[in-house]
Design a protein around this motif. Structure first.
Motif: not given
Length: 126
Positions: A60-65, A50-58, A1-11
């Protein structure tokens, strides 16, 4: 669910960021006058960054510590929660444009998804 949420929010955030940057008049239809001042268009384009920056952050964070992941999830929860609250106010007061009802649904869904994801990660430590 985490990876999906981050991926969808990123898009989603990437789409909003690109729309603000390259199509501010079309994206702001009903809120931005057709003869908008160049300064207003520059401000809308500025907000796209900033929207584009947060999209990239989300993305890239899908597999973060775990610690980094919790930080990114909480930041998204605050961001989407604030935007959803603003949408609720605008829709209820009648101050928002008609399309705000659709954005309200999207922002509430992302807020609830981040609430669930944050709760799960805090509970499991993942």
């Amino acid at each position: 669910m985490t990876k999906l949420t981050l991926a969808l929010s990123s898009l989603y955030l990437a789409a909003v960021g690109l729309a603000l940057t390259f199509f501010p008049l079309q994206f702001g239809r009903g809120a931005v006058p057709a003869d908008a001042a160049p300064e207003l268009l520059a401000l809308l384009r500025l907000l796209g960054g900033p929207f584009l920056g947060i999209a990239v952050l989300n993305w890239l964070s899908r597999s973060a510590e775990p610690f980094t992941l919790r930080t990114v999830l909480l930041a998204n929860l605050v961001g989407f929660g604030a935007v959803a609250a603003n949408d609720v106010w605008g829709v209820i007061s009648g101050e928002a444009r008609e399309i705000a009802k659709l954005f309200l649904i999207a922002h509430l869904l992302f807020t609830f998804a981040f609430v669930a994801t944050v709760r799960r990660t805090l509970r499991t430590g993942d």
